[in-house]
Design a protein around this motif. Structure first.
Motif, mmCIF file in Angstrom:
data_model
loop_
_atom_site.group_PDB
_atom_site.id
_atom_site.type_symbol
_atom_site.label_atom_id
_atom_site.label_comp_id
_atom_site.label_asym_id
_atom_site.label_seq_id
_atom_site.Cartn_x
_atom_site.Cartn_y
_atom_site.Cartn_z
ATOM 1 N N LEU A 308 0.981 22.936 -22.280
ATOM 2 C CA LEU A 308 1.289 23.105 -20.866
ATOM 3 C C LEU A 308 0.170 22.637 -19.941
ATOM 4 C CD1 LEU A 308 2.801 26.710 -21.053
ATOM 5 C CD2 LEU A 308 4.047 24.544 -21.067
ATOM 6 N N PHE A 309 -1.088 22.698 -20.411
ATOM 7 C CA PHE A 309 -2.174 22.450 -19.452
ATOM 8 C C PHE A 309 -3.369 21.672 -20.004
ATOM 9 C CE2 PHE A 309 -3.102 26.367 -21.671
ATOM 10 C CZ PHE A 309 -4.456 26.281 -21.926
ATOM 11 N N GLU A 310 -3.379 21.336 -21.295
ATOM 12 C CA GLU A 310 -4.569 20.725 -21.877
ATOM 13 C C GLU A 310 -4.517 19.196 -21.890
ATOM 14 O OE1 GLU A 310 -7.421 21.141 -22.523
ATOM 15 O OE2 GLU A 310 -7.878 23.168 -23.168
ATOM 16 N N LYS A 311 -5.639 18.624 -22.288
ATOM 17 C CA LYS A 311 -5.753 17.185 -22.516
ATOM 18 C C LYS A 311 -6.676 16.975 -23.707
ATOM 19 C CE LYS A 311 -9.636 16.526 -19.306
ATOM 20 N NZ LYS A 311 -10.132 15.764 -18.129
ATOM 21 N N GLY A 312 -6.857 15.711 -24.126
ATOM 22 C CA GLY A 312 -7.778 15.404 -25.214
ATOM 23 C C GLY A 312 -7.374 16.048 -26.533
ATOM 24 N N LYS A 313 -8.383 16.402 -27.346
ATOM 25 C CA LYS A 313 -8.137 16.955 -28.675
ATOM 26 C C LYS A 313 -7.327 18.253 -28.669
ATOM 27 C CE LYS A 313 -9.976 13.828 -31.328
ATOM 28 N NZ LYS A 313 -9.100 13.045 -32.238
ATOM 29 N N PRO A 314 -7.601 19.191 -27.740
ATOM 30 C CA PRO A 314 -6.764 20.402 -27.739
ATOM 31 C C PRO A 314 -5.282 20.091 -27.549
ATOM 32 C CG PRO A 314 -8.746 20.758 -26.440
ATOM 33 C CD PRO A 314 -8.721 19.296 -26.783
ATOM 34 N N LEU A 315 -4.973 19.101 -26.703
ATOM 35 C CA LEU A 315 -3.582 18.705 -26.511
ATOM 36 C C LEU A 315 -3.025 18.063 -27.777
ATOM 37 C CD1 LEU A 315 -1.095 18.315 -24.689
ATOM 38 C CD2 LEU A 315 -2.112 16.154 -23.901
ATOM 39 N N GLU A 316 -3.817 17.194 -28.412
ATOM 40 C CA GLU A 316 -3.369 16.532 -29.644
ATOM 41 C C GLU A 316 -3.035 17.544 -30.739
ATOM 42 O OE1 GLU A 316 -6.186 13.603 -30.916
ATOM 43 O OE2 GLU A 316 -6.343 12.698 -28.931
ATOM 44 N N TYR A 317 -3.917 18.530 -30.920
ATOM 45 C CA TYR A 317 -3.689 19.532 -31.964
ATOM 46 C C TYR A 317 -2.453 20.370 -31.663
ATOM 47 C CZ TYR A 317 -8.408 18.363 -33.550
ATOM 48 O OH TYR A 317 -9.525 17.698 -34.005
ATOM 49 N N ALA A 318 -2.216 20.670 -30.380
ATOM 50 C CA ALA A 318 -1.030 21.437 -30.001
ATOM 51 C C ALA A 318 0.234 20.630 -30.270
ATOM 52 C CB ALA A 318 -1.109 21.842 -28.533
ATOM 53 N N ILE A 319 0.181 19.311 -30.027
ATOM 54 C CA ILE A 319 1.328 18.434 -30.305
ATOM 55 C C ILE A 319 1.628 18.421 -31.801
ATOM 56 C CG2 ILE A 319 2.093 16.015 -30.321
ATOM 57 C CD1 ILE A 319 0.536 15.690 -27.662
ATOM 58 N N LEU A 320 0.586 18.287 -32.617
ATOM 59 C CA LEU A 320 0.780 18.290 -34.063
ATOM 60 C C LEU A 320 1.414 19.594 -34.532
ATOM 61 C CD1 LEU A 320 -2.593 16.692 -35.265
ATOM 62 C CD2 LEU A 320 -0.370 15.580 -35.091
ATOM 63 N N GLU A 321 0.958 20.722 -33.976
ATOM 64 C CA GLU A 321 1.505 22.017 -34.352
ATOM 65 C C GLU A 321 2.979 22.116 -33.955
ATOM 66 O OE1 GLU A 321 1.902 25.739 -35.918
ATOM 67 O OE2 GLU A 321 0.263 24.311 -36.187
ATOM 68 N N ALA A 322 3.301 21.628 -32.755
ATOM 69 C CA ALA A 322 4.688 21.670 -32.285
ATOM 70 C C ALA A 322 5.591 20.810 -33.158
ATOM 71 C CB ALA A 322 4.758 21.217 -30.833
ATOM 72 N N LEU A 323 5.101 19.640 -33.553
ATOM 73 C CA LEU A 323 5.897 18.748 -34.397
ATOM 74 C C LEU A 323 6.153 19.366 -35.770
ATOM 75 C CD1 LEU A 323 4.226 15.326 -33.495
ATOM 76 C CD2 LEU A 323 6.470 16.150 -32.765
ATOM 77 N N LYS A 324 5.162 20.103 -36.276
ATOM 78 C CA LYS A 324 5.367 20.810 -37.549
ATOM 79 C C LYS A 324 6.465 21.853 -37.401
ATOM 80 C CE LYS A 324 0.555 20.445 -39.151
ATOM 81 N NZ LYS A 324 -0.688 21.220 -39.399
ATOM 82 N N ILE A 325 6.444 22.576 -36.286
ATOM 83 C CA ILE A 325 7.447 23.619 -36.048
ATOM 84 C C ILE A 325 8.845 23.012 -35.989
ATOM 85 C CG2 ILE A 325 8.267 25.296 -34.327
ATOM 86 C CD1 ILE A 325 5.289 25.758 -33.606
#
Length: 481
Positions: A308-325
């Protein structure tokens, strides 16, 4: 004077001699000589989930954070005073609110089942280790009390004109300031018998008046502290250091010599009490370890909100987690020559993604160029036989509330995506579906979401999240403490 380490919490001063930390901080106060504290929880109020009985009502997560943070400051302030520190609390307005207890009540069955969240009263004064019983009341007419005011007299002479009471306190503590009419307590002093420390509660001060900041006439420095703010900070520091010196000159406590600690000088009841304390501390250690484990779990689960609010690596890791879900097998690729933010695949197909977060702008075509290069570099690998589907994940205007953000992708980006058959995923949209699938297993819906990404050209419109069978009633009139 320069040797005193001064910390401000909840507000800052325009002086390099002081350091500042936010209310949401795990800072230990034992590293400081003087602490200035303002119990300001306005950020929690802004993030409230709803209202209950006319008061802000926090979500479960925010309730946990506020309670844990308030308990942190209660412990730290008490420890600081017990270890000889001076803590000044500026009594800001009482802010009542409702927080979750973690308990829920269930009524009805099946689709008619209703979940009622149980909440309880809370306020910003829970962060202060004194039973002040504050009541909101505003005024500026204040006088020194006949007793106990000698410690603060010089401070009051300097800052009485800019001080105003926001609360009156019903306390058995020593009073140092009273309303001029009615003699209501608006300032108190607490001094433990075993320590040179003190906890002094004072009427509030506006630490951010407009006159403290450079105006729009100086565009380059607009919003910075001006000379008036710096002079105020200098006067404040001198006054509180003088107060600290005055406190220490009145009945300073002598530290207990080491030889006095010999067991032959200890009372029998003292030994029994110490054994009880040891058992309690062992229990606390067990509970604290359990608490820290749960805190880590909560933080880990909360990382999905980085969409919802991040950029850079924190955003990338959140995207990877969401794709796993959602059901993708995901990874990041870096062979020293090529680096891809996300490589993900499922039985529906294989995709490569790039992520971009923007503070106050829409996502433009810059990342599309990088994404196109990644697709070609990936195809050159021996084990890859056909090009992957390109996906651009964008979190535009990331610091604004979701419903206030403009179109997340520029027209150029949308046009270029159509040419390159690229899917554009707005990460807050990804959060919504990942949140649903994290809370509830729904293989059919997950498949629809994967296909939506794989088949979309331009912005991905995910299928609507299914209606929940159980509706949680946040506004129930049922309330328990």
């Amino acid at each position: 004077m320069g040797n005193k380490k001064i910390l401000t919490i909840g507000f800052s001063l325009a002086d390099d001699q002081t350091e500042y930390c936010e209310f949401d901080s795990d800072t230990s106060l034992l590293d400081w000589d003087i602490i200035l504290f303002q119990p300001d929880i306005i950020d929690y109020i802004r993030r409230r989930q709803s209202n209950f009985e006319g008061k802000p009502c926090l979500s479960d997560d925010e309730s946990f954070k506020l309670k844990a943070q308030s308990e942190h400051w209660r412990r730290e302030i008490k420890a600081a005073v017990d270890h000889g520190k001076l803590v000044l609390v500026f009594l800001s307005e009482l802010t009542p609110l409702s927080i979750a207890t973690g308990k829920k009540e269930f009524s009805g069955t099946g689709r008619n089942q209703k979940v009622t969240r149980i909440v309880t009263d809370y306020d910003n004064y829970q962060s202060i280790p004194l039973d002040l019983k504050p009541i909101n009341s505003k005024g500026k007419e204040i006088k020194l009390s006949a007793k106990n005011s000698e410690y603060i007299s010089s401070y009051w002479q300097e800052f009485s004109s800019v001080s105003s009471y926001k609360v009156i306190v019903d306390s058995k503590l020593r009073t140092c300031l009273l309303t001029k009419h009615g003699d209501k307590t608006v300032g108190t002093i607490y001094r433990p018998e075993h320590s040179n420390g003190a906890l002094i509660c004072l009427p509030d001060i506006d630490f951010y008046p407009d006159s403290f900041f450079i105006g729009e006439e100086d565009e380059e420095n607009e919003g910075d502290w001006n000379s008036e703010a710096k002079q105020f900070a200098s006067r404040m520091i001198k006054a509180i250091i003088s107060m600290d010196k005055s406190l220490r000159s009145f009945g300073e406590v002598t530290p207990e010599p080491e030889w006095v600690k010999d067991t032959k000088y200890r009372l029998k009841q003292e030994k029994v009490a110490s054994q009880k304390l040891l058992k309690i501390e062992e229990k606390i250690e067990i509970v604290q370890a359990e608490k820290e484990t749960i805190i880590d779990e909560v933080k880990d689960l909360g990382k999905l909100r980085n969409l919802l609010f991040e950029k850079g690596k924190p955003l990338e890791y959140a995207i990877l987690e969401a794709l796993k879900i959602i059901g993708f097998k995901v990874s990041q690729f870096d062979d020293g020559e090529s680096e891809f933010d996300a490589v993900f695949e499922s039985k529906e197909g294989r995709l490569i993604g790039e992520a971009e977060g923007k503070d106050n702008k829409a996502i433009n075509i810059d990342k599309l160029r990088q994404l196109a290069m990644n697709i070609h570099e990936d195809l050159e690998r021996d084990e890859v036989n056909e090009p992957a589907k390109p996906v651009l994940f964008g979190n535009s205007y990331r610091l604004q509330p979701i419903d206030e953000r403009p179109e997340p992708f520029t027209m150029k980006c949308i046009s270029a995506a159509a040419t390159s058959s690229t899917a554009l995923v707005f990460t807050p949209d990804l959060f919504c579906i990942a949140k649903y699938l994290k809370d509830k297993r729904d293989a059919k819906y997950a498949t629809k979401c994967r296909k939506a990404i794989l088949t979309s050209i331009g912005r991905v419109n995910f299928p609507d999240v299914p209606q929940e069978a159980v509706i949680e009633d946040e506004q129930s009139k049922s309330k328990k403490t």
